[in-house]
Design a protein around this motif. Structure first.
Motif, PDB file in Angstrom:
ATOM      1  N   ASN A  28       0.844  -1.189   0.000  1.00 12.38           N
ATOM      2  CA  ASN A  28       0.000   0.000   0.000  1.00 12.38           C
ATOM      3  C   ASN A  28       0.884   1.245   0.000  1.00 12.38           C
ATOM      4  N   GLN A  29       0.262   2.423  -0.046  1.00 13.86           N
ATOM      5  CA  GLN A  29       1.046   3.648  -0.187  1.00 13.86           C
ATOM      6  C   GLN A  29       1.962   3.877   1.013  1.00 13.86           C
ATOM      7  N   ASP A  65      -1.436  -2.692  -3.866  1.00 11.08           N
ATOM      8  CA  ASP A  65      -2.719  -3.020  -3.250  1.00 11.08           C
ATOM      9  C   ASP A  65      -3.843  -2.524  -4.162  1.00 11.08           C
ATOM     10  N   GLU A  68      -6.729  -0.657  -2.538  1.00 12.99           N
ATOM     11  CA  GLU A  68      -6.448   0.749  -2.285  1.00 12.99           C
ATOM     12  C   GLU A  68      -6.577   1.556  -3.569  1.00 12.99           C
ATOM     13  N   GLU A  71     -10.198   2.247  -4.276  1.00 11.47           N
ATOM     14  CA  GLU A  71     -10.794   3.191  -3.339  1.00 11.47           C
ATOM     15  C   GLU A  71     -10.306   4.622  -3.558  1.00 11.47           C
ATOM     16  N   SER A  72      -9.033   4.776  -3.950  1.00 12.66           N
ATOM     17  CA  SER A  72      -8.414   6.107  -3.905  1.00 12.66           C
ATOM     18  C   SER A  72      -7.990   6.676  -5.245  1.00 12.66           C
ATOM     19  N   TRP A  78      -3.975  11.884  -4.578  1.00 13.12           N
ATOM     20  CA  TRP A  78      -3.557  10.553  -4.115  1.00 13.12           C
ATOM     21  C   TRP A  78      -2.718   9.871  -5.193  1.00 13.12           C
ATOM     22  N   ASN A  82       1.031   8.594  -4.743  1.00  8.95           N
ATOM     23  CA  ASN A  82       1.313   7.177  -4.934  1.00  8.95           C
ATOM     24  C   ASN A  82       2.420   6.972  -5.978  1.00  8.95           C
TER      25      ASN A  82
END
Length: 255
Positions: A28-29, A65, A68, A71-72, A78, A82
């Motif tokens: 993930n980030q 991910d 994620e 979602e983002s 974001w 990222n």
């Protein structure tokens, strides 16, 4: 930092382990942001001679991910954060001054494969599978990471992997140059290679890695910088220890 990455240092060997088994070690980030800091910490430790990158538990890494992402990814800020975090991980690892080894048991997919590509050497178990899968998600692999792939396997094999998003097993990865060794006893093979690195000259290794990087970047012949490095080695402590050990018929002990 994040609880999903662990850095351990012992006996000249740093181990950076990915530990998110519930998500097959997907990054993930927060993990992407923490990763380069841990690489830098290993490189800054004077006792460290080699960095091993692997799984603390579970497969090597299933990539970014995707949950994620879903979602983002609609948020441009974001996405920018990222992209910057992923690039920092890949560039920091690829440009680390000391030797780095990816230790792969199980899947190294997408961004996980990218982490492996950024290491100097890849040693895998027969269970390893590797693939770069943006074509399965409608994404585009970064140029830096794509270059690492092309440098390893050539343009045609890189296109084959990128166009299809296919996963290749350990034997095929070895055949096309994606990995350098397949070992039934992965830990023993990594320990043997690490011991060889620790026993050799750190000054030679750091200089050789820098020279290889310059060649990758397009330098085709000696210049003032490379000539100076070649000459300076003859006045270095590692050279004197190496010659003394050779003449004394003993193993060198480099500082």
């Amino acid at each position: 930092m994040t609880d999903h990455l662990h850095l351990e240092i012992s006996g000249g060997i740093a181990r950076l382990g990915i530990a998110r088994p519930a998500k097959r070690n997907a990054m993930n980030q927060a993990m992407w942001k923490a990763f380069p800091q841990l690489v830098d910490a290993a490189m800054a430790d004077p006792s460290v001679r080699v960095l091993l990158v692997g799984s603390h538990s579970g497969p090597f890494c299933a990539g970014a991910d995707i949950g994620e992402f879903a979602e983002s990814s609609g948020d441009p800020d974001w996405r920018a954060r990222n992209q910057a975090a992923i690039r920092a991980t890949q560039v920091t690892l690829a440009r680390a001054p000391k030797p780095t080894v990816a230790v792969i048991d199980g899947d190294a997919v997408g961004g996980g494969c990218g982490i492996a590509l950024a290491c100097d050497v890849r040693i895998v178990s027969p269970r390893a599978r590797m693939g770069i899968t943006p074509a399965k998600l409608g994404l585009v692999y970064p140029l830096h990471d794509t270059r690492l792939l092309v440098d390893l396997v050539g343009a045609s094999q890189a296109k084959r992997l990128l166009f299809s998003g296919m996963l290749v097993g350990a034997a095929e990865a070895l055949r096309i140059g994606l990995v350098q060794e397949v070992a039934e006893d992965l830990e023993a093979a990594v320990a043997t290679f690490s011991a060889a690195i620790v026993a050799a000259s750190p000054a030679s290794q750091v200089a050789s890695k820098a020279i290889v990087q310059r060649i990758i970047e397009g330098v085709i012949d000696d210049d003032a910088e490379s000539s100076a490095g070649f000459d300076a080695a003859f006045t270095g402590g590692d050279f004197h220890e190496g010659v003394s050990a050779f003449l004394g018929k003993r193993k060198p002990v480099f500082g």
